[in-house]
Design a protein around this motif. Structure first.
Motif, short mmCIF file in Angstrom:
data_model
loop_
_atom_site.label_atom_id
_atom_site.label_comp_id
_atom_site.label_asym_id
_atom_site.label_seq_id
_atom_site.Cartn_x
_atom_site.Cartn_y
_atom_site.Cartn_z
N THR A 99 0.85 -1.20 0.00
CA THR A 99 0.00 0.00 0.00
C THR A 99 0.88 1.25 0.00
O THR A 99 0.55 2.26 -0.65
CB THR A 99 -0.91 0.02 1.25
N ALA A 100 2.00 1.18 0.73
CA ALA A 100 2.90 2.34 0.81
C ALA A 100 3.41 2.72 -0.58
O ALA A 100 3.42 3.90 -0.95
CB ALA A 100 4.06 2.03 1.74
N GLU A 101 3.81 1.71 -1.37
CA GLU A 101 4.33 2.00 -2.72
C GLU A 101 3.24 2.58 -3.62
O GLU A 101 3.46 3.54 -4.34
CB GLU A 101 4.89 0.72 -3.35
N GLU A 102 2.05 1.98 -3.53
CA GLU A 102 0.91 2.47 -4.33
C GLU A 102 0.60 3.92 -4.00
O GLU A 102 0.44 4.77 -4.87
CB GLU A 102 -0.35 1.67 -3.96
N LEU A 103 0.52 4.18 -2.68
CA LEU A 103 0.18 5.54 -2.23
C LEU A 103 1.28 6.54 -2.57
O LEU A 103 0.98 7.71 -2.84
CB LEU A 103 -0.07 5.55 -0.73
N ALA A 104 2.53 6.08 -2.58
CA ALA A 104 3.64 6.99 -2.91
C ALA A 104 3.46 7.48 -4.36
O ALA A 104 3.66 8.67 -4.64
CB ALA A 104 4.97 6.28 -2.76
N GLN A 105 3.04 6.57 -5.24
CA GLN A 105 2.85 6.99 -6.64
C GLN A 105 1.64 7.92 -6.78
O GLN A 105 1.67 8.89 -7.53
CB GLN A 105 2.69 5.76 -7.51
N GLU A 106 0.59 7.62 -6.01
CA GLU A 106 -0.59 8.48 -6.04
C GLU A 106 -0.24 9.87 -5.49
O GLU A 106 -0.70 10.88 -6.01
CB GLU A 106 -1.68 7.84 -5.17
N THR A 107 0.57 9.87 -4.42
CA THR A 107 0.99 11.14 -3.82
C THR A 107 1.77 11.98 -4.83
O THR A 107 1.58 13.19 -4.94
CB THR A 107 1.86 10.88 -2.57
N MET A 108 2.66 11.29 -5.58
CA MET A 108 3.45 11.99 -6.58
C MET A 108 2.54 12.67 -7.61
O MET A 108 2.74 13.83 -7.96
CB MET A 108 4.36 10.99 -7.30
N ALA A 109 1.53 11.92 -8.05
CA ALA A 109 0.60 12.49 -9.05
C ALA A 109 -0.11 13.72 -8.48
O ALA A 109 -0.23 14.74 -9.16
CB ALA A 109 -0.41 11.42 -9.45
N LYS A 110 -0.53 13.63 -7.21
CA LYS A 110 -1.22 14.77 -6.59
C LYS A 110 -0.28 15.96 -6.46
O LYS A 110 -0.70 17.10 -6.59
CB LYS A 110 -1.75 14.38 -5.21
N CYS A 111 1.00 15.67 -6.15
CA CYS A 111 1.98 16.75 -5.99
C CYS A 111 2.15 17.50 -7.31
O CYS A 111 2.27 18.73 -7.30
CB CYS A 111 3.33 16.18 -5.57
N ILE A 112 2.15 16.77 -8.41
CA ILE A 112 2.32 17.43 -9.71
C ILE A 112 1.11 18.34 -9.96
O ILE A 112 1.25 19.47 -10.40
CB ILE A 112 2.48 16.39 -10.83
N GLN A 113 -0.08 17.83 -9.61
CA GLN A 113 -1.31 18.62 -9.83
C GLN A 113 -1.32 19.88 -8.97
O GLN A 113 -1.80 20.92 -9.38
CB GLN A 113 -2.54 17.79 -9.48
N LYS A 114 -0.80 19.74 -7.72
CA LYS A 114 -0.93 20.86 -6.77
C LYS A 114 0.36 21.64 -6.57
O LYS A 114 0.46 22.40 -5.61
CB LYS A 114 -1.38 20.30 -5.41
N PHE A 115 1.33 21.42 -7.43
CA PHE A 115 2.64 22.03 -7.18
C PHE A 115 2.59 23.55 -7.14
O PHE A 115 3.38 24.18 -6.43
CB PHE A 115 3.65 21.55 -8.22
N HIS A 116 1.63 24.14 -7.86
CA HIS A 116 1.53 25.61 -7.84
C HIS A 116 1.12 26.12 -6.45
O HIS A 116 1.30 27.29 -6.13
CB HIS A 116 0.52 26.07 -8.90
#
Lengths: 185, 115
Positions: free
Chosen positions: A40-57
């Protein structure tokens, strides 16, 4: 790091990639602690990365990048837990942390009673305990990320530690009882 | 005075027990930090970033198109009703105004009663 963040803000993919690569192990290990499950940690890490790209501004650079990652990862995990609750797709917590426990045993590391007690706690108590007593974040920061008041965070941490202490006491008592039995034989 | 001392001692003992539990917890969590984590290579991260950015752009275009289509349909309906059926136009204007006033006052009332 600042230069990387600046370049990433300007849309440089390589700078983004370097930022994530640098912080990826930290992120996975944090998620492993709060989920108690390496997969779950690996899955969530990738999901977190995607969210970070969306919210980086929205990242203003006031806090460390790793702190910002922790806040997004925490929210992503809480959202996933809610979703699973709604779908009634909830695994028994013991099943969830079995793999982590097994990884400990295979590396000859000691899976201590405190970890066992922590793993048994619900995630809304486990997360603030880890953030407060392992990472040293303030009650205000944790409350902000979990969208609860600092007072609620404080009481959850307090009650969580109390229940861990209780479990440790119980396991100590059981152990001493067993040793007591063994010595009498 | 004595009673107070007992309470203080009790709290101290509790604090000690708390810190012992916290210490054990930190030790256990520290072991998780020793776990080797496989970090993919830089190109994998770059690909992920590019794919995610492309998806964001696609979503933006889709949302914008949807917004424009809905706006076009609503405006066409209003203009057609204004010229072809003025009664319907006035009726719609009235209904919308009443709805906005009701909605705003109900949400304001809710806010006041909650806060």
């Amino acid at each position: 790091m600042d230069a990387l963040i600046k370049n990433a803000k300007e849309g440089d993919h390589l700078a983004f990639a370097m930022l994530f690569k640098e912080n990826y192990p930290f992120l996975v290990k944090y998620l492993m602690k709060i989920t108690m499950n390496p997969d779950t940690a690996e899955e969530l890490a990738q999901e977190t990365m995607a969210k970070c790209i969306q919210k980086f501004h929205l990242y203003n650079g006031q806090s460390k990048f790793s702190t910002w990652l922790v806040s997004i990862a925490t929210n992503t995990y809480i959202d996933q837990c809610r979703k699973k609750m709604r779908e009634k797709n909830w695994q028994v917590q013991e099943e969830v942390y079995r793999k982590l426990k097994w990884s400990f045993e295979s590396r000859n590391e000691e899976w201590n009673d405190a970890l066992e007690a922590l793993a048994r706690l619900p995630e809304d108590v486990r997360i603030p305990i880890i953030l407060k007593h392992y990472y040293g974040y303030s009650y205000e920061e944790i409350g902000d990320w979990m969208k609860i008041s600092p007072g609620t965070v404080k009481s959850r941490v307090h009650n969580g530690i109390k229940s861990i202490r209780r479990e440790l006491k119980v396991s100590e008592e059981t152990e001493s009882h067993h040793t007591g039995q063994r010595t009498t034989r | 005075m004595k009673k107070q001392k007992v309470i203080i001692l009790g709290n101290e003992q509790l604090d000690k027990q708390d810190s012992a539990a916290i210490h054990e917890l930190q030790e256990g969590l520290h072991h998780i930090d020793q776990f080797p984590v496989y970090s993919p290579d830089l190109s994998w991260f770059e690909q992920r970033v590019a794919a995610e950015k492309q998806q964001i752009r696609k979503k933006l275009i889709r949302d914008l198109a949807l917004f424009l289509i809905i706006a076009f349909i609503i405006l066409t309906g209003i203009i057609v009703s204004l010229f072809q059926m003025p009664v319907l136009f006035i009726f719609l204007q009235l209904v919308t105004t009443i709805f906005i006033v009701l909605y705003t006052s109900v949400s304001l009332l809710k806010k006041v009663s909650n806060g």
